[in-house]
Scaffold this motif. Structure first.
Motif, PDB file in Angstrom:
ATOM      1  N   ASN A  22       0.859  -1.158   0.072  1.00 20.60           N
ATOM      2  CA  ASN A  22       0.033  -0.062   0.120  1.00 20.60           C
ATOM      3  C   ASN A  22       0.942   1.317  -0.033  1.00 20.60           C
ATOM      4  OD1 ASN A  22      -2.770  -1.291   0.754  1.00 20.60           O
ATOM      5  ND2 ASN A  22      -1.285  -2.283   2.212  1.00 20.60           N
ATOM      6  N   PRO A  23       1.494   1.455  -1.156  1.00 13.88           N
ATOM      7  CA  PRO A  23       2.255   2.617  -1.098  1.00 13.88           C
ATOM      8  C   PRO A  23       1.654   4.006  -0.799  1.00 13.88           C
ATOM      9  CG  PRO A  23       2.174   1.454  -3.309  1.00 13.88           C
ATOM     10  CD  PRO A  23       1.573   0.836  -2.436  1.00 13.88           C
ATOM     11  N   GLN A  24       0.293   4.040  -0.620  1.00 11.34           N
ATOM     12  CA  GLN A  24      -0.330   5.327  -0.489  1.00 11.34           C
ATOM     13  C   GLN A  24      -0.110   5.608   1.087  1.00 11.34           C
ATOM     14  OE1 GLN A  24      -1.739   2.409  -1.191  1.00 11.34           O
ATOM     15  NE2 GLN A  24      -3.741   2.077  -0.349  1.00 11.34           N
ATOM     16  N   TRP A  25       0.312   4.656   1.770  1.00 13.27           N
ATOM     17  CA  TRP A  25       0.546   4.728   3.218  1.00 13.27           C
ATOM     18  C   TRP A  25       2.049   5.669   3.414  1.00 13.27           C
ATOM     19  CZ3 TRP A  25      -1.514  -0.487   5.178  1.00 13.27           C
ATOM     20  CH2 TRP A  25      -2.896  -0.511   5.105  1.00 13.27           C
ATOM     21  N   LYS A  26       2.841   5.744   2.533  1.00 16.04           N
ATOM     22  CA  LYS A  26       4.164   6.066   2.865  1.00 16.04           C
ATOM     23  C   LYS A  26       3.874   7.655   3.500  1.00 16.04           C
ATOM     24  CE  LYS A  26       6.910   4.332  -1.091  1.00 16.04           C
ATOM     25  NZ  LYS A  26       7.393   4.567  -2.353  1.00 16.04           N
ATOM     26  N   ARG A  27       3.187   8.299   3.114  1.00 17.08           N
ATOM     27  CA  ARG A  27       3.152   9.897   3.836  1.00 17.08           C
ATOM     28  C   ARG A  27       2.941   9.464   5.291  1.00 17.08           C
ATOM     29  NH1 ARG A  27       2.028  15.026   2.018  1.00 17.08           N
ATOM     30  NH2 ARG A  27       1.502  14.127  -0.050  1.00 17.08           N
ATOM     31  N   ASP A  28       2.128   8.776   5.740  1.00 21.55           N
ATOM     32  CA  ASP A  28       1.633   8.495   7.037  1.00 21.55           C
ATOM     33  C   ASP A  28       2.974   7.939   7.625  1.00 21.55           C
ATOM     34  OD1 ASP A  28      -1.047   9.304   6.753  1.00 21.55           O
ATOM     35  OD2 ASP A  28      -1.652   7.098   6.323  1.00 21.55           O
ATOM     36  N   VAL A  29       3.603   7.192   7.230  1.00 20.20           N
ATOM     37  CA  VAL A  29       4.770   6.523   7.922  1.00 20.20           C
ATOM     38  C   VAL A  29       5.826   7.532   7.868  1.00 20.20           C
ATOM     39  CG1 VAL A  29       6.585   4.557   7.667  1.00 20.20           C
ATOM     40  CG2 VAL A  29       4.404   4.069   7.002  1.00 20.20           C
ATOM     41  N   TRP A  30       5.925   8.313   6.837  1.00 21.89           N
ATOM     42  CA  TRP A  30       6.905   9.336   6.847  1.00 21.89           C
ATOM     43  C   TRP A  30       6.705  10.141   8.227  1.00 21.89           C
ATOM     44  CZ3 TRP A  30      11.503  10.938   5.101  1.00 21.89           C
ATOM     45  CH2 TRP A  30      11.860  12.383   5.250  1.00 21.89           C
ATOM     46  N   GLN A  31       5.393  10.812   8.426  1.00 24.67           N
ATOM     47  CA  GLN A  31       5.068  11.548   9.395  1.00 24.67           C
ATOM     48  C   GLN A  31       5.439  10.709  10.968  1.00 24.67           C
ATOM     49  OE1 GLN A  31       0.889  12.429   9.367  1.00 24.67           O
ATOM     50  NE2 GLN A  31       1.109  14.060   7.690  1.00 24.67           N
ATOM     51  N   ASP A  32       5.038   9.377  10.747  1.00 24.08           N
ATOM     52  CA  ASP A  32       5.391   8.892  12.072  1.00 24.08           C
ATOM     53  C   ASP A  32       6.683   8.761  12.513  1.00 24.08           C
ATOM     54  OD1 ASP A  32       2.413   8.566  11.858  1.00 24.08           O
ATOM     55  OD2 ASP A  32       2.741   6.743  11.333  1.00 24.08           O
ATOM     56  N   ILE A  33       7.669   8.424  11.296  1.00 26.58           N
ATOM     57  CA  ILE A  33       9.032   8.517  11.757  1.00 26.58           C
ATOM     58  C   ILE A  33       9.527   9.783  12.364  1.00 26.58           C
ATOM     59  CG2 ILE A  33      10.002   8.520   9.396  1.00 26.58           C
ATOM     60  CD1 ILE A  33      11.018   5.839  12.013  1.00 26.58           C
ATOM     61  N   GLN A  34       8.923  10.727  11.536  1.00 25.38           N
ATOM     62  CA  GLN A  34       9.378  12.134  11.965  1.00 25.38           C
ATOM     63  C   GLN A  34       8.919  12.577  13.396  1.00 25.38           C
ATOM     64  OE1 GLN A  34      11.306  13.998  10.298  1.00 25.38           O
ATOM     65  NE2 GLN A  34      11.161  12.593   8.622  1.00 25.38           N
ATOM     66  N   LEU A  35       7.867  12.024  13.922  1.00 20.26           N
ATOM     67  CA  LEU A  35       7.474  12.033  15.326  1.00 20.26           C
ATOM     68  C   LEU A  35       8.590  11.166  16.260  1.00 20.26           C
ATOM     69  CD1 LEU A  35       5.580  12.579  17.586  1.00 20.26           C
ATOM     70  CD2 LEU A  35       4.265  10.627  17.074  1.00 20.26           C
ATOM     71  N   VAL A  36       8.907  10.127  15.508  1.00 18.10           N
ATOM     72  CA  VAL A  36      10.038   9.269  16.588  1.00 18.10           C
ATOM     73  C   VAL A  36      11.268   9.950  16.537  1.00 18.10           C
ATOM     74  CG1 VAL A  36      11.305   7.118  16.373  1.00 18.10           C
ATOM     75  CG2 VAL A  36       9.150   7.009  15.827  1.00 18.10           C
TER      76      VAL A  36
END
Ligand code: URA
Length: 154
Positions: A132-146
């Motif tokens: 589901n490459p459309q979730w990339k943006r979410d994962v990007w945001q989450d890793i920035q939070l980390v």
């Protein structure tokens, strides 16, 4: 992984390649995980990477609740030894097991929880990101939070 890591990434269970290598996240999802940690200026060697389930479930089926229960003390010991400041829970199995919830990963991701005083940020699993490459943006945001939480802790 690195026993002095401030970040621990927790996945679900070894797949075929991990089973053969005796190491977590060495297949395609693992290569993506390396790129995700690289995105916050960490090398893979800086991070401690593990799974909830310690043996490969046959045909990669979802782990059963009693399997999670049987393996959980090992994960808990790993976390006690490493004592990271942040845990990134990769996917539903890790997030639900650590947080003792049945809430969907899409509702858990991007938020800050706690497991035994350690902050937990759930995100989508890298293998599901491959599908589901459309979730990339979410994962990007989450890793920035980390990343932000790691900076706050140093
Ligand atoms: N998926 C996981 O959850 N863990 C691994 O180690 C590899 C793939």
């Amino acid at each position: 992984g690195n026993p002095n890591a401030s970040l621990v990434c927790v996945g679900e269970a070894p797949g075929r390649e991990e089973d053969l290598a005796g190491e977590p996240f060495v297949g395609e999802a693992g290569q993506l995980l390396t790129r995700i940690v690289n995105a916050i200026q960490l090398r893979r060697e800086d991070v401690y990477i593990t799974n909830v389930i310690k043996c490969r479930p046959p045909n990669n089926r979802d782990p059963k609740p009693q399997e999670i229960k049987a393996c959980f003390p090992f994960l808990q010991s790993q976390l006690q030894v490493v004592r990271p400041s942040i845990i990134c829970a990769l996917g539903r199995c890790a997030a639900q097991s650590l947080l003792r919830t049945t809430e969907r990963i899409s509702r858990l991701r991007g938020k800050i929880f706690e497991f035994q005083k350690i902050k937990v940020v759930p995100t989508f699993h890298p293998a599901s990101l491959l599908r589901n490459p459309q979730w990339k943006r979410d994962v990007w945001q989450d890793i920035q939070l980390v990343h932000k939480l790691l900076e706050e802790n140093t």
